[in-house]
Design a protein around this motif. Structure first.
Motif, PDB file in Angstrom:
ATOM      1  N   ASN A   1       0.727  -1.250   0.225  1.00 43.26           N
ATOM      2  CA  ASN A   1      -0.018   0.075   0.027  1.00 43.26           C
ATOM      3  C   ASN A   1       0.835   1.280   0.104  1.00 43.26           C
ATOM      4  O   ASN A   1       0.528   2.320  -0.927  1.00 43.26           O
ATOM      5  N   GLY A   2       1.937   0.973   0.791  1.00 41.78           N
ATOM      6  CA  GLY A   2       3.018   2.355   0.828  1.00 41.78           C
ATOM      7  C   GLY A   2       3.414   2.643  -0.824  1.00 41.78           C
ATOM      8  O   GLY A   2       3.540   3.768  -1.147  1.00 41.78           O
ATOM      9  N   LEU A   3       3.757   1.757  -1.455  1.00 40.36           N
ATOM     10  CA  LEU A   3       4.403   1.832  -2.843  1.00 40.36           C
ATOM     11  C   LEU A   3       3.085   2.219  -3.709  1.00 40.36           C
ATOM     12  O   LEU A   3       3.550   3.146  -4.409  1.00 40.36           O
ATOM     13  N   ASP A   4       2.014   1.842  -3.557  1.00 37.63           N
ATOM     14  CA  ASP A   4       0.906   2.337  -4.233  1.00 37.63           C
ATOM     15  C   ASP A   4       0.693   3.720  -4.216  1.00 37.63           C
ATOM     16  O   ASP A   4       0.500   4.609  -5.117  1.00 37.63           O
ATOM     17  N   GLU A   5       0.518   4.056  -2.866  1.00 37.28           N
ATOM     18  CA  GLU A   5       0.179   5.525  -2.465  1.00 37.28           C
ATOM     19  C   GLU A   5       1.320   6.301  -2.950  1.00 37.28           C
ATOM     20  O   GLU A   5       1.051   7.730  -3.207  1.00 37.28           O
ATOM     21  N   SER A   6       2.430   5.936  -3.098  1.00 40.95           N
ATOM     22  CA  SER A   6       3.526   6.822  -3.334  1.00 40.95           C
ATOM     23  C   SER A   6       3.998   6.866  -5.033  1.00 40.95           C
ATOM     24  O   SER A   6       4.878   6.974  -5.438  1.00 40.95           O
ATOM     25  N   LYS A   7       2.898   6.616  -5.525  1.00 42.46           N
ATOM     26  CA  LYS A   7       2.836   6.586  -7.036  1.00 42.46           C
ATOM     27  C   LYS A   7       3.723   5.517  -7.831  1.00 42.46           C
ATOM     28  O   LYS A   7       4.417   6.092  -8.789  1.00 42.46           O
ATOM     29  N   ARG A   8       3.898   4.152  -7.229  1.00 42.64           N
ATOM     30  CA  ARG A   8       4.809   3.168  -7.783  1.00 42.64           C
ATOM     31  C   ARG A   8       3.977   2.150  -8.008  1.00 42.64           C
ATOM     32  O   ARG A   8       4.309   1.110  -7.322  1.00 42.64           O
ATOM     33  N   PRO A   9       2.958   2.312  -8.544  1.00 39.19           N
ATOM     34  CA  PRO A   9       1.962   0.930  -8.528  1.00 39.19           C
ATOM     35  C   PRO A   9       2.421  -0.454  -9.469  1.00 39.19           C
ATOM     36  O   PRO A   9       1.942  -1.394  -9.007  1.00 39.19           O
ATOM     37  N   GLU A  10       3.385  -0.174 -10.320  1.00 36.11           N
ATOM     38  CA  GLU A  10       4.117  -1.356 -10.967  1.00 36.11           C
ATOM     39  C   GLU A  10       4.810  -2.175 -10.194  1.00 36.11           C
ATOM     40  O   GLU A  10       4.824  -3.399  -9.882  1.00 36.11           O
TER      41      GLU A  10
END
Length: 211
Positions: free
Chosen positions: A72-81
């Motif tokens: 979730n931290g990666l996705d929230e930080s605009k790193r969805p891939e």
């Protein structure tokens, strides 16, 4: 940051040993101001959380939650891939080891959001339909979590231009339930109104009565 890590580690230890305190929530939320961590701090804590507990057995609850926090931290930080394989792994773990359906539904919702962020919207819609159906079955139509999952679903329907289906779900179920259980001024009710407006404006067969 190291201070936040130590506080979170202590909270998890307290919960495991004494069944008190905030536990894993300390990795996600500041309990001085009440807000969730975001941006670079959330991502750094996500990595810190995962590195702290990755040595535990795969079935360990804290380890399972840790990988979800990282995803979730990666996705929230605009790193969805980068987030996508992590969130897929998290969903597999909770399906395998969780006896409670709530974390499974949460994991599915987070994965659907990530799929939307990488442009795989048809796959996200399938997951969102499943989450909404299970929320209705287990929590009831008026529960806030059910209405939130429905809001996510109609948002995806609108993105995919499924105007008729979105309008029917909003008018026949979601908006009446949200107004009755949450109130017409609740953020979710207002968001549903916005989604209905989008569906109506973009529907070629709309009538004056629809508007």
């Amino acid at each position: 940051l190291s201070c936040l890590v130590r506080q979170a580690e202590a909270a998890v230890k307290e919960e495991e040993e004494w069944h008190t305190g905030k536990g894993m929530l300390k990795w996600q939320r500041c309990y001085d101001c009440g807000q969730q961590f975001h941006g670079a701090v959330r991502l750094a804590l996500g990595w810190g959380c995962w590195k702290t507990y990755l040595g535990r057995p795969e079935s360990d609850t804290v380890r399972c939650v840790a990988i979800g926090i990282l995803g979730n931290g990666l996705d929230e930080s605009k790193r969805p891939e980068e987030a996508l394989p992590v969130l897929e792994a998290y969903l597999k773990l909770v399906r395998r080891y969780s006896a409670d359906e709530t974390p499974i539904l949460s994991a599915q919702s987070n994965l659907a959001n990530c799929l939307n962020n990488v442009g795989r919207r048809d796959e996200a819609l399938v997951l969102e339909r499943e989450v909404f159906a299970r929320c209705v079955a287990t929590l009831g139509v008026s529960h806030e979590a059910t209405i939130l999952s429905g809001s996510n679903l109609v948002g995806s329907m609108n993105t995919l231009e499924l105007w008729d289906e979105s309008k029917l779900l909003l008018r026949d179920q979601l908006l009446p339930d949200a107004r009755r259980s949450l109130g017409a001024d609740h953020d979710l009710a207002l968001m549903l109104n916005r989604n209905l407006a989008i569906a109506l404006v973009n529907q070629p067969e709309r009538t004056r009565g629809d508007l």
